[in-house]
Scaffold this active site. Structure first.
Site, short mmCIF file in Angstrom:
data_model
loop_
_atom_site.label_atom_id
_atom_site.label_comp_id
_atom_site.label_asym_id
_atom_site.label_seq_id
_atom_site.Cartn_x
_atom_site.Cartn_y
_atom_site.Cartn_z
N ASP A 81 0.58 -0.62 -0.09
CA ASP A 81 -0.17 -0.10 0.43
C ASP A 81 0.80 1.59 -0.07
O ASP A 81 1.94 1.44 0.21
CB ASP A 81 -0.64 -0.43 1.26
CG ASP A 81 -0.18 -0.15 2.97
OD1 ASP A 81 0.31 -0.49 2.78
OD2 ASP A 81 -0.94 0.87 3.41
N GLU A 176 0.32 -1.17 5.52
CA GLU A 176 0.80 -0.89 6.60
C GLU A 176 1.40 0.80 7.01
O GLU A 176 1.21 1.19 8.09
CB GLU A 176 3.16 -0.99 6.10
CG GLU A 176 3.81 -0.85 7.43
CD GLU A 176 4.38 0.71 7.04
OE1 GLU A 176 5.29 0.74 7.94
OE2 GLU A 176 3.76 1.34 6.06
ZN LIG Z 1 6.93 2.52 4.04
#
Ligand SMILES: [Zn+2]
Length: 409
Positions: A81, A176
């Site tokens: 992401d 993340e």
């Molecule tokens: Zn990163």
């Protein structure tokens, strides 16, 4: 072009922005577009077990080619992401070849530039090729560069069977950037003895220390009375909140700290005379100092309650994450492999503490110690994000070297 660059540019074309407020996992469906593409690519390389699971985790195994026994299984991890801070749609990477140290024009039409005055790191890359944005999106080197570097390293190992390596596990994670990248990660199933996240910054960086983090949520109960008749009756929750804040050390705020200095950070404060809410995050690399910070804010609340003779401040302190150093240091070879690999590709290791948390810190406490290695990227999460191409090539070499060193033991 080096295959790592081709791969990276390809991945930047897929929008994988994650979202803070979401009921699904991963937080956005579009992250799965990249997940599926990566599975196809890993299968095409010959990693037969490449797959994406129900949460969007992509995993694959490079089988060992060494006869040696007892070689540890090493994992390479990166996240798919990109940050919710800026769009990652229609990314239009620009190549600045043989950078001459002058102001970089990201977008002539819109007058968006990046100057070495504001971003002095640019001066380190004179003569190198940079990949930048067009000034309207982020680049996504955080962390698509990490993905490209891992896959290219695996491809290199497959093309060079003379380099002996043990089992290598690959993992690409979603979400993340919204702090939930490893919420559903199955460490046992992944099956690595230790791992590296390829999610760092500048070329040469190796990180194994991050903050210990806690959150303190305070509710202050005031007593509202008409201000005209408030004498000796009103208790203003907002002012009591300010009074409490003044009990905390002034120079332990983010704006006055760096390196190993921890802080108390008030990042949310609202309310009325009747009730106020404050939220702090507490951060310190040192476990004892971290515990002390939690005690001190508790004592500040206790002091206010004692002073006013009743419980008007409620405080809830929650640990968020811990410094991975404690876990990583239990197996000193993990850092030794990384440092030796960085040196052997001709770089100087840069070992600075992370002033935040990482997926690696959570993984370390879930039983998978995972320090962080550079991708080569700079200025993540914004339009000034850039990455020098040679740094990506160095990252690939570093990962190949780690695989080799781990097999040698
Ligand atoms: Zn990163």
């Amino acid at each position: 072009m080096h295959p790592v660059i081709d791969r990276f540019i390809h991945y930047t074309q897929i929008d994988t922005q994650s979202a803070h407020k979401s009921d699904s996992y991963p937080s956005t469906k579009k992250q799965l577009d990249l997940a599926k593409l990566l599975v196809v690519e890993l299968l095409a390389l010959g990693l037969e077990d490449a797959a994406v699971d129900q949460y969007g985790y992509v995993t694959a195994t490079l089988p060992p080619n060494t006869e040696r026994e007892g070689v540890p299984v090493v994992g390479f991890l990166a996240h798919m992401d990109t940050s919710p801070d800026l769009s990652g749609k229609d990314v239009n990477p620009q190549f600045i070849e043989d950078y001459d140290g002058s102001i970089v024009v990201l977008n002539a039409e819109k007058g968006i530039t990046m100057s070495p005055e504001e971003f002095p790191d640019l001066k380190k890359y004179i003569g190198k090729t940079l990949i930048t944005t067009d000034g309207t999106t982020l680049l996504g080197a955080d962390d698509k560069a990490g993905i490209a570097e891992i896959i290219t390293a695996v491809e290199y190992l497959l093309d060079h069977p003379e380099i002996e390596h043990g089992t290598i596990k690959i993992g690409f994670t979603p979400d993340e950037e919204v702090g939930s990248g490893v919420d559903h990660f199955d460490v046992e199933k992944f099956g690595a003895d230790f791992a590296y996240t390829i999610d760092g910054g500048e070329v040469g960086e190796v990180q194994y220390e991050n903050f210990n983090g806690a959150r303190a949520e305070l509710t202050i109960h005031g007593r509202n009375v008409h201000p005209g008749t408030a004498k000796l009756k009103m208790r203003n929750a907002l002012l009591i909140g300010m009074e409490l804040n003044e009990l905390l050390p002034v120079f332990e705020r983010p704006q006055f700290t760096e390196k190993y200095e921890g802080f108390y950070h008030l990042y949310h404060f609202n309310g009325t005379v009747e009730e106020a809410n404050m939220t702090y995050i507490l951060r310190d690399h040192d476990r004892d100092k971290f515990e002390l910070k939690k005690r001190l804010i508790q004592q500040a609340a206790d002091f206010i309650n004692t002073k006013y003779g009743e419980t008007i401040v409620e405080i809830k302190i929650t640990d968020q994450y811990y410094n991975m150093r404690e876990e990583v240091e239990k197996q000193p070879q993990i850092m030794a492999f990384a440092i030796q690999a960085v040196k052997s590709v001709g770089l100087t290791p840069k070992i600075d503490p992370i002033r935040g948390g990482t997926d690696g810190s959570q993984l370390s406490y879930m039983g998978l110690p995972a320090p962080n290695i550079f991708t080569g990227g700079h200025n993540a999460h914004g339009k000034y994000e850039f990455i020098p191409t040679f740094a990506m090539e160095k990252a690939v070499e570093t990962l190949v070297k780690i695989a080799e060193l781990v097999a040698k033991g």
